[in-house]
Motif scaffolding. Structure first.
Motif, PDB file in Angstrom:
ATOM      1  N   ARG A  22     -39.582  21.277 -27.413  1.00 28.69           N
ATOM      2  CA  ARG A  22     -40.440  22.472 -27.337  1.00 28.69           C
ATOM      3  C   ARG A  22     -40.746  22.998 -28.730  1.00 28.69           C
ATOM      4  NH1 ARG A  22     -36.734  24.257 -23.294  1.00 28.69           N
ATOM      5  NH2 ARG A  22     -36.204  26.097 -24.556  1.00 28.69           N
ATOM      6  N   ARG A  23     -39.760  23.005 -29.616  1.00 31.63           N
ATOM      7  CA  ARG A  23     -39.972  23.504 -30.978  1.00 31.63           C
ATOM      8  C   ARG A  23     -40.889  22.591 -31.782  1.00 31.63           C
ATOM      9  NH1 ARG A  23     -36.472  28.096 -31.287  1.00 31.63           N
ATOM     10  NH2 ARG A  23     -37.051  28.814 -29.220  1.00 31.63           N
ATOM     11  N   ILE A  24     -40.763  21.288 -31.604  1.00 30.24           N
ATOM     12  CA  ILE A  24     -41.647  20.344 -32.309  1.00 30.24           C
ATOM     13  C   ILE A  24     -43.093  20.544 -31.857  1.00 30.24           C
ATOM     14  CG2 ILE A  24     -42.288  17.900 -32.504  1.00 30.24           C
ATOM     15  CD1 ILE A  24     -39.279  17.274 -32.513  1.00 30.24           C
ATOM     16  N   VAL A  25     -43.309  20.609 -30.543  1.00 32.55           N
ATOM     17  CA  VAL A  25     -44.666  20.799 -30.009  1.00 32.55           C
ATOM     18  C   VAL A  25     -45.202  22.158 -30.436  1.00 32.55           C
ATOM     19  CG1 VAL A  25     -46.043  20.987 -27.893  1.00 32.55           C
ATOM     20  CG2 VAL A  25     -44.297  19.202 -28.092  1.00 32.55           C
ATOM     21  N   ARG A  26     -44.353  23.156 -30.400  1.00 31.67           N
ATOM     22  CA  ARG A  26     -44.741  24.505 -30.839  1.00 31.67           C
ATOM     23  C   ARG A  26     -45.221  24.480 -32.288  1.00 31.67           C
ATOM     24  NH1 ARG A  26     -42.813  29.725 -29.029  1.00 31.67           N
ATOM     25  NH2 ARG A  26     -42.987  31.194 -30.733  1.00 31.67           N
ATOM     26  N   ARG A  31     -49.711  24.684 -36.202  1.00 34.24           N
ATOM     27  CA  ARG A  31     -50.422  24.106 -37.349  1.00 34.24           C
ATOM     28  C   ARG A  31     -51.927  24.029 -37.123  1.00 34.24           C
ATOM     29  NH1 ARG A  31     -46.940  18.939 -38.657  1.00 34.24           N
ATOM     30  NH2 ARG A  31     -48.747  18.415 -39.914  1.00 34.24           N
ATOM     31  N   VAL A  32     -52.372  24.161 -35.873  1.00 34.80           N
ATOM     32  CA  VAL A  32     -53.819  24.199 -35.600  1.00 34.80           C
ATOM     33  C   VAL A  32     -54.267  25.601 -35.215  1.00 34.80           C
ATOM     34  CG1 VAL A  32     -54.119  21.748 -35.077  1.00 34.80           C
ATOM     35  CG2 VAL A  32     -53.506  23.319 -33.233  1.00 34.80           C
ATOM     36  N   LEU A  91     -50.098  16.199 -20.361  1.00 33.42           N
ATOM     37  CA  LEU A  91     -48.820  15.718 -19.868  1.00 33.42           C
ATOM     38  C   LEU A  91     -48.136  14.833 -20.896  1.00 33.42           C
ATOM     39  CD1 LEU A  91     -46.859  15.535 -17.423  1.00 33.42           C
ATOM     40  CD2 LEU A  91     -48.126  13.469 -16.762  1.00 33.42           C
ATOM     41  N   MET A  92     -46.848  15.108 -21.137  1.00 29.73           N
ATOM     42  CA  MET A  92     -46.034  14.278 -22.029  1.00 29.73           C
ATOM     43  C   MET A  92     -45.166  13.361 -21.171  1.00 29.73           C
ATOM     44  SD  MET A  92     -44.701  17.156 -24.770  1.00 29.73           S
ATOM     45  CE  MET A  92     -43.947  18.233 -23.519  1.00 29.73           C
ATOM     46  N   LEU A  93     -45.188  12.073 -21.493  1.00 28.88           N
ATOM     47  CA  LEU A  93     -44.381  11.100 -20.754  1.00 28.88           C
ATOM     48  C   LEU A  93     -43.459  10.347 -21.712  1.00 28.88           C
ATOM     49  CD1 LEU A  93     -47.043   9.468 -18.388  1.00 28.88           C
ATOM     50  CD2 LEU A  93     -45.195  11.013 -17.734  1.00 28.88           C
ATOM     51  N   SER A 118     -47.592  11.826 -32.545  1.00 28.77           N
ATOM     52  CA  SER A 118     -47.858  12.480 -33.834  1.00 28.77           C
ATOM     53  C   SER A 118     -48.662  13.759 -33.608  1.00 28.77           C
ATOM     54  CB  SER A 118     -48.666  11.536 -34.728  1.00 28.77           C
ATOM     55  OG  SER A 118     -49.980  11.403 -34.213  1.00 28.77           O
ATOM     56  N   PRO A 119     -48.669  14.638 -34.607  1.00 20.86           N
ATOM     57  CA  PRO A 119     -49.531  15.820 -34.485  1.00 20.86           C
ATOM     58  C   PRO A 119     -50.988  15.437 -34.236  1.00 20.86           C
ATOM     59  CG  PRO A 119     -48.009  16.119 -36.303  1.00 20.86           C
ATOM     60  CD  PRO A 119     -47.845  14.694 -35.818  1.00 20.86           C
ATOM     61  N   LYS A 120     -51.482  14.399 -34.907  1.00 19.97           N
ATOM     62  CA  LYS A 120     -52.885  13.999 -34.725  1.00 19.97           C
ATOM     63  C   LYS A 120     -53.170  13.597 -33.285  1.00 19.97           C
ATOM     64  CE  LYS A 120     -54.038  12.715 -39.414  1.00 19.97           C
ATOM     65  NZ  LYS A 120     -54.437  11.669 -40.335  1.00 19.97           N
ATOM     66  N   THR A 121     -52.210  12.942 -32.641  1.00 18.93           N
ATOM     67  CA  THR A 121     -52.392  12.561 -31.239  1.00 18.93           C
ATOM     68  C   THR A 121     -52.526  13.800 -30.369  1.00 18.93           C
ATOM     69  OG1 THR A 121     -51.179  10.504 -31.556  1.00 18.93           O
ATOM     70  CG2 THR A 121     -51.359  11.318 -29.296  1.00 18.93           C
ATOM     71  N   LEU A 122     -51.634  14.751 -30.564  1.00 17.62           N
ATOM     72  CA  LEU A 122     -51.717  15.993 -29.790  1.00 17.62           C
ATOM     73  C   LEU A 122     -53.024  16.721 -30.078  1.00 17.62           C
ATOM     74  CD1 LEU A 122     -50.527  18.079 -27.850  1.00 17.62           C
ATOM     75  CD2 LEU A 122     -49.307  19.076 -29.803  1.00 17.62           C
ATOM     76  N   TRP A 123     -53.391  16.806 -31.337  1.00 18.21           N
ATOM     77  CA  TRP A 123     -54.618  17.513 -31.714  1.00 18.21           C
ATOM     78  C   TRP A 123     -55.854  16.857 -31.110  1.00 18.21           C
ATOM     79  CZ3 TRP A 123     -52.979  17.701 -37.527  1.00 18.21           C
ATOM     80  CH2 TRP A 123     -51.878  18.562 -37.660  1.00 18.21           C
TER      81      TRP A 123
END
Length: 159
Positions: A22-26, A31-32, A91-93, A118-123
């Motif tokens: 949760r903290r990493i995703v947060r 950052r965006v 969704l995260m798998l 990676s952050p880029k993937t989430l973004w």
């Protein structure tokens, strides 16, 4: 290099059993520019937060206690009972097996990412759900995003 996208006016709910995840995703979301961040360790608490706060976006793990990611999606996508049936769900798998991916798509997730990411993937997934939202259609009792058009159809002007 592509500039980091910004989504400053959004609120997001991050749902994962792991405080660390949760903290990493947060951090990735902050950052965006997303500053209104909510967290839940399980699907039951996440449903409560969804009803109370109506976030603009949910980043959800599939493997949750009390109420699984699958059950959360089903309840969130049912217009008769959901406070926000069209909220974008990423969704995260941890183990993106084909049958799980197919079930998640049929339930109505907008995007799927495999852990670790990676952050880029989430973004890039954020960019899809925020800047190129797909219309929803009702299939049985669930709302789900309509399938994307194949890239060839968009190129040929078949849009």
């Amino acid at each position: 290099m592509i500039a980091t996208p910004t989504f400053p006016d959004l609120s997001a709910l991050v749902v994962d059993e792991s405080l660390y995840i949760r903290r990493i995703v947060r951090d990735m979301l902050m950052r965006v520019g997303i500053k209104r961040l909510l967290e839940a360790p399980d699907g039951a608490e996440a449903l409560g937060v969804l009803a109370e706060s109506k976030p603009d976006l949910v980043v959800l793990d599939w493997d949750l206690a009390i109420l699984s990611g699958e059950e959360f999606i089903r309840l969130a996508r049912t217009p008769a009972t959901s406070p926000a049936p069209t909220v974008p769900i990423i969704l995260m798998l941890a183990q993106p097996r084909r049958n799980v991916v197919d079930r998640a798509i049929n339930l109505g997730v907008n995007e799927i990412i495999a852990k670790p990411f990676s952050p880029k993937t989430l973004w890039s997934r954020l960019d899809e759900v925020i800047n190129r939202p797909r219309p929803f259609s009702q299939v049985k009792s669930l709302l789900r995003p309509q399938p994307r058009l194949p890239a060839a159809a968009v190129v040929k002007g078949m849009l």
